[in-house]
Design an enzyme around this catalytic site. Structure first.
Site, PDB file in Angstrom:
ATOM      1  N   HIS A  76     -24.990  23.568 -27.557  1.00  0.00           N
ATOM      2  CA  HIS A  76     -26.044  24.581 -27.750  1.00  0.00           C
ATOM      3  C   HIS A  76     -26.629  25.028 -26.410  1.00  0.00           C
ATOM      4  CE1 HIS A  76     -28.264  26.325 -31.230  1.00  0.00           C
ATOM      5  NE2 HIS A  76     -29.144  26.640 -30.314  1.00  0.00           N
TER       6      HIS A  76
ATOM      7  N   ILE B  95     -19.879  28.814 -18.944  1.00  0.00           N
ATOM      8  CA  ILE B  95     -18.764  29.672 -18.531  1.00  0.00           C
ATOM      9  C   ILE B  95     -19.341  30.938 -17.922  1.00  0.00           C
ATOM     10  CG2 ILE B  95     -16.756  30.958 -19.333  1.00  0.00           C
ATOM     11  CD1 ILE B  95     -16.921  28.765 -21.759  1.00  0.00           C
TER      12      ILE B  95
END
Length: 338
Positions: free
Chosen positions: A236, A270
């Site tokens: 999360h 990312i």
């Protein structure tokens, strides 16, 4: 338009909530919730970045690959890049309210539609947030996957039915939202889901089920056995539990265990096309990106979101040339640094 200009504008529009750092790594914003930081010490957010950084690529240029194919296929839908917009809500509390939920949902969905990738919408304690994402999917015609928090089984099935009516291609549950105190305090149930409950949901919805928030081999196997069609390896964004592992640390074992049974996606830290290639090389079929898209939206709206996605696509394309990778089925080996 360039990324530094977008960040500068976003920093002004998100003042007090996000610094739009040169590298979004969770250090400056540690513990800033509400805000864009990681919970507690911020170590789970930071761990995602550190985990990706530990992996190394081999540089290869003695080959004939000049035009790598970065397209992918998810649930039978072809997408132009293996990068998906992660479900994001709570703009007022976490981003300052410069954009409304509806404004962000629509611009993110439109950007994904224009780029040719998947848009994921979210859910939260405000009952108006979930329908906003559905409206964005319906209005834009984007390939969409709405996500529900882990509410009661009955509520989840109801939300899946609404997603189907909106034209969604799949439906997801943020299972790692099981301990969200804000929702519990507002009188809305969220909690863990048993294998039996997941099966009940699968049997009563007419969409493929995606479970987001899987961080162990054990739970990946439960998801596959219960009939889910995909999982997202995710903590999360480091916003629910302090001191978890980074997603790139647990991804390889999960792919090894269930990669032939279920679609494995991943998020967490990312930021570039090189990061995308690393995650694909570790076995993920596609990645989700969240915070940078929120920054882009606040720094230049839909056009800035598209700019960022194109930037990541170009970085991935270049990295594939420089690692001798012709398509996403032939990703390069990666090596874990000491």
């Amino acid at each position: 338009m360039n990324w530094n200009e977008i960040r500068k504008k976003a920093r002004e529009n998100m003042k007090g909530y996000c610094r739009a750092c040169k590298r979004c790594d969770g250090i400056a914003c540690a513990g800033e919730i509400p805000g864009m930081g990681g919970t507690g010490t911020g170590r789970s957010f930071i761990a995602n970045i550190e985990a990706i950084d530990r992996w190394r690529l081999e540089l290869k240029t003695l080959h004939d690959i000049q035009k790598p194919d970065i397209t992918s296929e998810i649930f039978g839908y072809k997408i132009n890049m293996p990068v998906i917009a992660a479900p994001m809500t709570g703009l007022k509390g976490n981003a300052g309210g410069f954009l409304t939920e509806r404004e962000y949902a629509l611009m993110a969905a439109e950007a994904c539609k224009n780029i040719g990738t998947i848009y994921m919408s979210g859910d939260a304690n405000d009952p108006d947030m979930y329908p906003v994402g559905l409206d964005a999917i319906l209005k834009t015609g984007v390939i969409g996957i709405p996500f529900s928090k882990p509410r009661t089984v009955k509520e989840i099935i109801e939300k899946a039915n609404l997603a189907k009516k909106a034209g969604a291609m799949a439906f997801g549950i943020d299972v790692d939202g099981a301990g969200l105190i804000m929702m519990i305090r507002s009188g809305q149930f969220v909690g863990p889901k048993s294998k039996k409950e997941i099966k009940e949901i699968v049997d009563n919805i007419d969409l493929s089920l995606v479970l987001k928030g899987i961080m162990t081999v054990e739970e990946a196997e439960i998801a596959a056995d219960a009939g889910a069609k995909a999982i997202v390896v995710s903590n999360h964004g480091g916003r629910v539990l302090d001191f978890t592992m980074g997603t790139a640390d647990v991804l390889p074992d999960i792919v090894k265990a269930v990669g032939d049974k279920i679609l494995v996606l991943v998020d967490g830290g990312i930021r570039s096309g090189v990061d995308v290639l690393k995650m694909l090389s570790l076995g993920a079929k596609a990645v989700l990106i969240g915070r940078p898209l929120m920054v882009a939206a606040h720094g230049g709206g839909r056009e800035a979101i598209e700019f960022y996605l194109k930037k990541v696509a170009d970085e991935l394309y270049q990295a594939m040339i420089l690692t001798g990778c012709k398509d996403l089925s032939s990703t390069p080996k990666v090596y874990r640094a000491n």
